[in-house]
Design a protein around this motif. Sequence first.
Motif, PDB file in Angstrom:
ATOM      1  N   SER A   1       0.828  -1.210   0.000  1.00 35.95           N
ATOM      2  CA  SER A   1       0.000   0.000   0.000  1.00 35.95           C
ATOM      3  C   SER A   1       0.866   1.266   0.000  1.00 35.95           C
TER       4      SER A   1
ATOM      5  N   PRO B   1       4.395   9.651 -10.113  1.00 36.29           N
ATOM      6  CA  PRO B   1       4.063   8.752 -11.223  1.00 36.29           C
ATOM      7  C   PRO B   1       5.223   8.506 -12.186  1.00 36.29           C
TER       8      PRO B   1
ATOM      9  N   LYS C   1       9.619   1.418 -10.600  1.00 35.82           N
ATOM     10  CA  LYS C   1       9.239   0.569  -9.464  1.00 35.82           C
ATOM     11  C   LYS C   1       9.866  -0.809  -9.600  1.00 35.82           C
TER      12      LYS C   1
ATOM     13  N   ASP D   1       2.438   1.593  -3.526  1.00 37.67           N
ATOM     14  CA  ASP D   1       1.449   2.112  -4.468  1.00 37.67           C
ATOM     15  C   ASP D   1       1.169   3.595  -4.214  1.00 37.67           C
ATOM     16  N   GLY D   2       1.107   3.980  -2.948  1.00 39.51           N
ATOM     17  CA  GLY D   2       0.884   5.388  -2.623  1.00 39.51           C
ATOM     18  C   GLY D   2       2.019   6.278  -3.111  1.00 39.51           C
TER      19      GLY D   2
ATOM     20  N   ALA E   1       3.931   5.604  -5.635  1.00 35.46           N
ATOM     21  CA  ALA E   1       3.833   5.625  -7.098  1.00 35.46           C
ATOM     22  C   ALA E   1       2.760   6.614  -7.563  1.00 35.46           C
ATOM     23  N   GLU E   2       1.699   6.801  -6.781  1.00 39.34           N
ATOM     24  CA  GLU E   2       0.675   7.792  -7.131  1.00 39.34           C
ATOM     25  C   GLU E   2       1.220   9.213  -6.988  1.00 39.34           C
ATOM     26  N   VAL E   3       1.994   9.456  -5.925  1.00 38.84           N
ATOM     27  CA  VAL E   3       2.559  10.782  -5.699  1.00 38.84           C
ATOM     28  C   VAL E   3       3.665  11.078  -6.707  1.00 38.84           C
TER      29      VAL E   3
END
Length: 189
Positions: free
Chosen positions: A6, A16, A20, A9-10, A12-14
């Motif tokens: 989690s 982009p 990874k 993924d968080g 990666a959202e911040v």
Amino acid sequence: FAVHRSLQDGLAEVYPQALKITADMSPEARQDAVDAFQTDPTKQLIIVSMGAGKEGITLTAASNVLFCELDWRPADHDQAEDRVRRIGQKNACTAYYALDENTIDADQMDLIDGKEDVIQAAMASETFEALRAPQSENLDPEAGSVVRHLLALLAAKPLSKPPLRKRQALRPAPQHQEPLAPAGHSKMR
């Protein structure tokens, strides 16, 4: 580096644009991410799972490592830090640990550092010499007496020298600032 999916993924959202390396990626996809990070100077940030990226990869394009959360074993942190401290590294390397006082993470870091102290004490030559002493000859490994003897030696004798290093904690940024700049503007590489 991060342990939980989690958080990976968080991040990666911040960020982009970040590369990874996660546990669900194929070995080929992981290597593609490593190759891009190592060769493309526009790729400034890579988000790495502790489980998937602590061994077998080289990230010498970076000289800084940030641990967003902690694993329980000192060796896992050492392995992850060593991804940037490899042959071919041209810069000094620093590992940062995102910790805040009075949190479980700070307590966990104290436990990890304590484990590191015990490991170093157990590996000290005087500890091994004591285990080879005549009274050690009758120790029965099956009965656990070697472990009890080692623990008694460690408890009876404080560390003769300080641990090689303590992990460097990164203090949180003030509330009004972003903790890290987006990868294209980062100087963390």
